[in-house]
Scaffold this motif. Structure first.
Motif, mmCIF file in Angstrom:
data_model
loop_
_atom_site.group_PDB
_atom_site.id
_atom_site.type_symbol
_atom_site.label_atom_id
_atom_site.label_comp_id
_atom_site.label_asym_id
_atom_site.label_seq_id
_atom_site.Cartn_x
_atom_site.Cartn_y
_atom_site.Cartn_z
ATOM 1 N N ILE A 1 -1.198 -3.414 -4.903
ATOM 2 C CA ILE A 1 -0.684 -4.222 -6.140
ATOM 3 C C ILE A 1 0.583 -3.783 -6.505
ATOM 4 O O ILE A 1 1.492 -4.679 -7.032
ATOM 5 N N ILE A 2 1.142 -2.791 -5.778
ATOM 6 C CA ILE A 2 2.472 -2.633 -5.895
ATOM 7 C C ILE A 2 3.739 -3.351 -4.943
ATOM 8 O O ILE A 2 4.352 -3.593 -5.771
ATOM 9 N N PHE A 3 3.136 -3.548 -3.641
ATOM 10 C CA PHE A 3 3.716 -4.537 -2.748
ATOM 11 C C PHE A 3 3.769 -5.781 -3.639
ATOM 12 O O PHE A 3 4.929 -6.158 -3.567
ATOM 13 N N MET A 4 2.668 -5.984 -4.277
ATOM 14 C CA MET A 4 2.895 -7.551 -4.580
ATOM 15 C C MET A 4 3.297 -7.882 -5.621
ATOM 16 O O MET A 4 3.328 -9.057 -6.448
ATOM 17 N N ASN A 5 3.643 -6.467 -6.313
ATOM 18 C CA ASN A 5 4.348 -6.740 -7.471
ATOM 19 C C ASN A 5 5.772 -6.363 -7.495
ATOM 20 O O ASN A 5 6.259 -5.904 -8.611
ATOM 21 N N ASN B 1 7.128 -3.920 -5.249
ATOM 22 C CA ASN B 1 6.985 -2.587 -4.993
ATOM 23 C C ASN B 1 7.018 -0.973 -6.199
ATOM 24 O O ASN B 1 7.450 -0.471 -6.250
ATOM 25 N N ARG B 2 6.888 -1.925 -7.111
ATOM 26 C CA ARG B 2 6.646 -0.789 -8.723
ATOM 27 C C ARG B 2 5.703 -1.605 -9.491
ATOM 28 O O ARG B 2 5.424 -2.980 -8.947
ATOM 29 N N SER B 3 4.620 -1.172 -9.889
ATOM 30 C CA SER B 3 3.621 -1.862 -10.143
ATOM 31 C C SER B 3 3.561 -0.898 -11.787
ATOM 32 O O SER B 3 4.262 0.836 -12.050
ATOM 33 N N SER B 4 3.614 -1.547 -13.379
ATOM 34 C CA SER B 4 3.540 -0.572 -14.559
ATOM 35 C C SER B 4 1.738 0.189 -14.770
ATOM 36 O O SER B 4 0.855 -0.177 -13.354
ATOM 37 N N GLU B 5 1.826 0.933 -15.254
ATOM 38 C CA GLU B 5 0.675 1.921 -15.340
ATOM 39 C C GLU B 5 -0.713 0.735 -15.840
ATOM 40 O O GLU B 5 -1.828 0.830 -15.595
ATOM 41 N N ALA B 6 -0.368 -0.068 -16.767
ATOM 42 C CA ALA B 6 -1.322 -1.008 -17.818
ATOM 43 C C ALA B 6 -1.654 -1.867 -16.483
ATOM 44 O O ALA B 6 -3.139 -2.045 -16.554
ATOM 45 N N VAL B 7 -0.931 -2.158 -15.882
ATOM 46 C CA VAL B 7 -1.049 -3.437 -14.419
ATOM 47 C C VAL B 7 -1.835 -3.133 -13.436
ATOM 48 O O VAL B 7 -3.756 -3.336 -12.935
ATOM 49 N N ILE B 8 -2.025 -1.581 -12.739
ATOM 50 C CA ILE B 8 -2.786 -0.910 -12.252
ATOM 51 C C ILE B 8 -4.107 -0.711 -12.777
ATOM 52 O O ILE B 8 -5.239 -0.932 -12.340
ATOM 53 N N TRP B 9 -4.401 -0.437 -13.680
ATOM 54 C CA TRP B 9 -5.277 -0.166 -14.763
ATOM 55 C C TRP B 9 -6.048 -1.672 -14.893
ATOM 56 O O TRP B 9 -7.483 -1.125 -14.926
ATOM 57 N N GLU B 10 -5.251 -2.507 -15.072
ATOM 58 C CA GLU B 10 -6.227 -3.997 -15.440
ATOM 59 C C GLU B 10 -6.677 -4.196 -14.177
ATOM 60 O O GLU B 10 -8.046 -4.809 -13.882
ATOM 61 N N VAL B 11 -6.120 -3.909 -12.607
ATOM 62 C CA VAL B 11 -6.763 -4.640 -11.998
ATOM 63 C C VAL B 11 -8.027 -3.738 -11.764
ATOM 64 O O VAL B 11 -9.012 -3.706 -11.202
ATOM 65 N N LEU B 12 -8.110 -2.151 -11.902
ATOM 66 C CA LEU B 12 -8.951 -1.106 -11.879
ATOM 67 C C LEU B 12 -10.059 -1.192 -12.458
ATOM 68 O O LEU B 12 -11.503 -1.560 -12.134
ATOM 69 N N GLU C 1 5.233 4.076 -14.395
ATOM 70 C CA GLU C 1 5.299 2.988 -13.287
ATOM 71 C C GLU C 1 4.327 3.546 -11.999
ATOM 72 O O GLU C 1 5.131 4.760 -12.059
ATOM 73 N N PHE C 2 4.178 2.846 -11.027
ATOM 74 C CA PHE C 2 4.260 3.877 -10.034
ATOM 75 C C PHE C 2 4.079 2.762 -8.985
ATOM 76 O O PHE C 2 4.887 1.959 -8.659
ATOM 77 N N PHE C 3 4.796 4.151 -7.533
ATOM 78 C CA PHE C 3 6.135 3.682 -6.022
ATOM 79 C C PHE C 3 5.276 4.231 -5.639
ATOM 80 O O PHE C 3 4.236 5.018 -5.186
ATOM 81 N N TRP C 4 4.760 3.010 -4.008
ATOM 82 C CA TRP C 4 4.699 4.252 -2.743
ATOM 83 C C TRP C 4 5.126 5.477 -2.733
ATOM 84 O O TRP C 4 6.686 5.485 -2.510
ATOM 85 N N GLY C 5 4.940 5.870 -2.352
ATOM 86 C CA GLY C 5 5.316 7.617 -1.779
ATOM 87 C C GLY C 5 5.577 7.719 -0.226
ATOM 88 O O GLY C 5 5.003 6.804 0.113
ATOM 89 N N LEU C 6 6.274 8.928 -0.016
ATOM 90 C CA LEU C 6 7.006 8.849 1.378
ATOM 91 C C LEU C 6 5.623 9.314 2.351
ATOM 92 O O LEU C 6 6.021 8.076 3.467
#
Length: 244
Positions: A6-10, A12-23, A68-73
C-alpha cells in the motif's frame, strides 16, 4: 507485505486513512480484537514501528492531527520494492509493467542494490588479499593457536629465553637468577617463578634502557603466556603480564 505494498504503490508514503480503508476490506478494523493479530491498531502503529518495519509520523501542520506510514529501515533490508510490487500484482492479477512508474522505480532500486553489493564484495576481496586471508577463512571458528602462530624470530628468541630463565629459577631451589649478558639493564629474575619483563634475553640480545614501550609490552605478554608471572623494577618502562 500488504502494508508495504500500500505504501509503495502510493508513492512511498500512505496516510493512515488509506491504510485503514484497505484493511477494512480485509476484515481488520481499529478497536476490534482480531483472533490472529489481536489489537490491529497497536500492531501496526506500535509493534511494527518498534520492530522497524514501519515508520509512523504525524503530518506537519495537520489539524486535527493526521498520520502517515512509511517503510521502516528493516523493511528495506529484508525485502525489496520489486518483491513488494510482484506481491501486489499477484493479488491484483496484473503484470508489474502495468504500473510503469512503480516498475521503473523498483528496477532502479534493484540495480542500485546490485551495484552496492558488487562494490562491497570487491572491497572485501581487496582487503583479504592485502591481509593474506583466504576466502572464507575469516569465519574460521576456535581460539588462536599460539603454537601455530607465526610470531617471528624476534619474539621466538625471547620466548625461548623466558622458558630457559624459568627452568633455571626452578632448578636453583629459590636462588635469584642473574640476567646474564643483559646485566646492563639492572633487572633481576625472581626465583618464585616470575620472570621480569625487562630481563635480558641472554645470547639473543637483552633490553636496554632505550627499549621501546611496545617491545617491552610484547615481551611481558609472551613471558606471561609462557607460564611465568611477571614483575619489574626496571627503569626501562617494561610491563609484565601473566595469567592468574
Amino acid at each position: 507485505m500488504v502494508l508495504l505494498s500500500i505504501i509503495f504503490m502510493n508513492g512511498n508514503r500512505s496516510s493512515e486513512a488509506v491504510i485503514w480503508e484497505v484493511l477494512r476490506k480485509l476484515g481488520l478494523r481499529p478497536g476490534i480484537h482480531h483472533s490472529l493479530f489481536g489489537d490491529v491498531k497497536k500492531l501496526i502503529t506500535d509493534e511494527f514501528v518498534k520492530q522497524k518495519y514501519l515508520d509512523y509520523a504525524r503530518v506537519p501542520n495537520s489539524n486535527p492531527p493526521e498520520y502517515e506510514f512509511f517503510w521502516g529501515l528493516r523493511s528495506y533490508y529484508e525485502t525489496s520494492k520489486m518483491k513488494v510490487l510482484k506481491f501486489a500484482c499477484k493479488v491484483q492479477k496484473k503484470d508489474p509493467k502495468e504500473w510503469a512508474a512503480q516498475y521503473r522505480e523498483a528496477m532502479e532500486a534493484d540495480l542500485k542494490a546490485a551495484a552496492e553489493a558488487a562494490a562491497e564484495a570487491k572491497a572485501r576481496a581487496e582487503i583479504r588479499a592485502q591481509m593474506g586471508i583466504g576466502l572464507g577463512s575469516e569465519n574460521a571458528a576456535g581460539p588462536c593457536n599460539w603454537d601455530e602462530a607465526d610470531i617471528g624470530p624476534w619474539a621466538k628468541a625471547r620466548i625461548q629465553a623466558g622458558a630457559e630463565t624459568k627452568a633455571k629459577a626452578q632448578g636453583s631451589g629459590g636462588a635469584n637468577a642473574s640476567a646474564g649478558a643483559g646485566a646492563s639493564t639492572g633487572t633481576s629474575v625472581g626465583a618464585s617463578g616470575s620472570a621480569s619483563a625487562g630481563a635480558s634475553a641472554g645470547a639473543s640480545g637483552g633490553f636496554s634502557n632505550n627499549s621501546s614501550l611496545t617491545a617491552s609490552l610484547t615481551f611481558g605478554l609472551f613471558a606471561g603466556l609462557s607460564g611465568a608471572g611477571a614483575s619489574t623494577n626496571s627503569s626501562s618502562g617494561a610491563c609484565g603480564f601473566s595469567y592468574k
